[in-house]
Design a protein around this motif. Structure first.
Motif, short mmCIF file in Angstrom:
data_model
loop_
_atom_site.label_atom_id
_atom_site.label_comp_id
_atom_site.label_asym_id
_atom_site.label_seq_id
_atom_site.Cartn_x
_atom_site.Cartn_y
_atom_site.Cartn_z
N ARG A 81 -3.14 13.59 -11.80
CA ARG A 81 -4.46 13.37 -11.21
C ARG A 81 -5.46 13.00 -12.30
O ARG A 81 -5.37 13.45 -13.42
CB ARG A 81 -4.96 14.64 -10.48
CG ARG A 81 -4.08 14.98 -9.28
CD ARG A 81 -4.65 16.21 -8.55
NE ARG A 81 -3.86 16.54 -7.39
CZ ARG A 81 -4.05 15.99 -6.20
NH1 ARG A 81 -5.01 15.12 -6.02
NH2 ARG A 81 -3.28 16.35 -5.19
N GLN A 99 2.15 1.80 -3.42
CA GLN A 99 1.14 2.35 -4.34
C GLN A 99 0.90 3.82 -4.08
O GLN A 99 0.75 4.60 -5.02
CB GLN A 99 -0.17 1.56 -4.17
CG GLN A 99 -0.07 0.11 -4.66
CD GLN A 99 -1.36 -0.65 -4.39
OE1 GLN A 99 -2.26 -0.15 -3.70
NE2 GLN A 99 -1.44 -1.87 -4.94
N ASN A 100 0.88 4.20 -2.85
CA ASN A 100 0.70 5.62 -2.54
C ASN A 100 1.85 6.46 -3.07
O ASN A 100 1.67 7.57 -3.56
CB ASN A 100 0.58 5.81 -1.02
CG ASN A 100 -0.70 5.18 -0.48
OD1 ASN A 100 -1.71 5.07 -1.20
ND2 ASN A 100 -0.69 4.75 0.77
N THR A 101 3.05 5.89 -3.00
CA THR A 101 4.21 6.63 -3.51
C THR A 101 4.10 6.81 -5.01
O THR A 101 4.39 7.88 -5.56
CB THR A 101 5.50 5.89 -3.16
OG1 THR A 101 5.58 5.72 -1.75
CG2 THR A 101 6.72 6.63 -3.65
N ARG A 124 0.83 -1.20 0.00
CA ARG A 124 0.00 0.00 0.00
C ARG A 124 0.87 1.26 0.00
O ARG A 124 0.58 2.23 -0.70
CB ARG A 124 -0.93 -0.01 1.23
CG ARG A 124 -1.98 1.10 1.18
CD ARG A 124 -2.87 1.08 2.42
NE ARG A 124 -3.59 -0.21 2.50
CZ ARG A 124 -3.35 -1.15 3.38
NH1 ARG A 124 -2.39 -0.98 4.30
NH2 ARG A 124 -4.05 -2.27 3.37
N ASN A 125 1.90 1.26 0.78
CA ASN A 125 2.79 2.42 0.80
C ASN A 125 3.44 2.64 -0.56
O ASN A 125 3.62 3.77 -1.02
CB ASN A 125 3.87 2.24 1.86
CG ASN A 125 3.29 2.28 3.26
OD1 ASN A 125 2.23 2.92 3.49
ND2 ASN A 125 3.94 1.62 4.20
N ARG A 136 1.32 6.87 -6.78
CA ARG A 136 0.23 7.78 -7.09
C ARG A 136 0.67 9.23 -6.98
O ARG A 136 0.14 10.10 -7.68
CB ARG A 136 -0.97 7.52 -6.15
CG ARG A 136 -1.72 6.21 -6.46
CD ARG A 136 -3.04 6.19 -5.71
NE ARG A 136 -3.72 4.91 -5.84
CZ ARG A 136 -3.63 3.92 -4.97
NH1 ARG A 136 -2.91 4.10 -3.86
NH2 ARG A 136 -4.26 2.79 -5.21
N ARG A 137 1.57 9.51 -6.08
CA ARG A 137 1.99 10.90 -5.92
C ARG A 137 2.71 11.40 -7.16
O ARG A 137 2.70 12.60 -7.45
CB ARG A 137 2.92 11.04 -4.70
CG ARG A 137 2.16 10.97 -3.36
CD ARG A 137 3.00 11.59 -2.26
NE ARG A 137 4.25 10.88 -2.07
CZ ARG A 137 4.39 9.88 -1.21
NH1 ARG A 137 3.36 9.47 -0.50
NH2 ARG A 137 5.56 9.30 -1.11
N GLY A 149 -5.55 4.42 -11.07
CA GLY A 149 -4.38 4.01 -10.28
C GLY A 149 -3.84 2.68 -10.69
O GLY A 149 -2.63 2.49 -10.90
#
Length: 361
Positions: free
Chosen positions: A15, A6-8, A3-4, A10-11, A19
């Motif tokens: 936008r 994936q969040n990285t 999850r971390n 996405r940043r 995802g």
């Protein structure tokens, strides 16, 4: 952790994009880059060795090749055509500025014992190349040090069987060939994949502490050989000459013997011929021998002819014989040295004339 991650990701993505689809695209790009990193180039003087999970798998020729990228396969490209060199007994190299520095002698490696229990200082180099890249990389831990140690060990063995004098002079080429052969056999026994191309002796001298004394011995041996050669040349010159002189004397003696025998035979034949003639006609032969004898006697003496019709002739005394006798140390009789006067010689001529009226004297 997923999850971390994936969040990285996405940043960094714009936008409004999906995802999951974006992450998949990124992963595809990473996989493509990873797969493309498996291409590698092998240079003409190299050979590619592919290891799969650390174990030898195959070799690849020069050119563009492909291997599964790390961590599945790894590639090593050793230079198989380059001639490598291992120095034994000395160290030569360059300093920090790149200049070639003089060789440094390593006595622990160069001092060796010869077959006649003499110590000799040997510096040599072993030239080698990679014959089998797989064996070279996986069968020996340190191939360069192995080649050097094997060459030193074999050199000590060969020098230990060789006397010092041949090792210093005519046996150097044989020593090099023997060391190369035995070192190659040892490396083949180890399975090192190394080919020994040449062994070169650079210095074969006595130790520095005794080199002057050794050179004196060498000079003495050279003088001995020179004197021996001079004696041999003199002997080779005088013996044929003496033999020729002896042969000449023998030939001269043989010729003199043959001539004397032939002369004696000729004299005997002549005597036999005269004897045969004398037997057949004694008077004629006796007269002929007498005439020949008188001819021989008169030929060697001076003759004076005097006409008996001349009046008042003073006799002539021959003085040449006396002068010759005086020159040879003899003396003339007193009567021959005196000159007779005409008054004394006249009665002598009158007394001799009636006996000589029959002819000229």
């Amino acid at each position: 952790m997923i999850r971390n991650a994936q969040n990285t990701v996405r940043r960094f993505l714009p936008r409004g994009t999906g995802g999951g689809r974006a992450i998949g695209a990124v992963l595809l790009i990473i996989v493509a880059i990873w797969g493309a990193s498996g291409f590698y180039r092998v240079q003409p003087d190299e050979l590619g060795v592919v290891m799969r999970f650390g174990a030898f798998n195959r070799t690849t020729p020069p050119g563009l090749n492909y291997a599964i990228p790390w961590p599945v396969e790894q590639v090593s490209t050793p230079r198989v055509t380059r001639i490598n060199r291992a120095d034994v007994g000395f160290r030569a190299g360059a300093d920090n500025t790149g200049r070639i520095v003089p060789a440094r002698d390593v006595l622990a490696e160069s001092l060796m014992l010869t077959g006649d229990e003499n110590i000799i200082d040997v510096d040599f180099s072993v030239f080698w190349r990679i014959r089998d890249a797989g064996e070279f990389l996986f069968n020996t831990r340190n191939p360069e040090e192995t080649v050097k140690s094997a060459g030193e060990s074999v050199m000590r063995e060969v020098i230990g069987r060789t006397p010092i004098q041949p090792a210093l002079t005519e046996a150097r080429a044989a020593i090099e060939q023997e060391v190369r052969r035995l070192t190659q056999a040892m490396m083949d026994q180890y399975g090192s994949g190394v080919e020994i191309t040449q062994v070169q002796l650079l210095k074969v001298d006595p130790p520095a502490a005794v080199i002057e004394a050794f050179r004196d011995v060498q000079r003495a041996n050279t003088d001995r050989e020179r004197l021996r050669n001079e004696a041999e040349s003199f002997r080779n010159d005088i013996i044929p000459r003496a033999r020729g002189e002896a042969e000449r004397m023998v030939q001269e003696a043989t010729g003199f013997r043959d001539s004397q025998i032939a002369r004696a035979r000729g004299e005997a034949g002549r005597f036999n011929a005269v004897l045969g003639a004398y037997t057949l006609a004694q008077d004629v032969t006796t007269r002929r021998i007498y005439l020949e004898t008188m001819e021989e006697i008169l030929r060697r003496n001076n003759m004076i002819l005097v006409d008996d019709r001349l009046q008042g002739l003073v006799p002539f005394l021959q003085l040449e014989g006396g002068q010759q006798a005086r020159g040879q140390g003899g003396t003339r009789p007193p009567q021959a040295q005196q000159q007779l006067s005409p008054a004394v010689m006249a009665p002598m001529m009158n007394q001799q004339r009636p006996a000589n009226q029959g002819g000229t004297r």
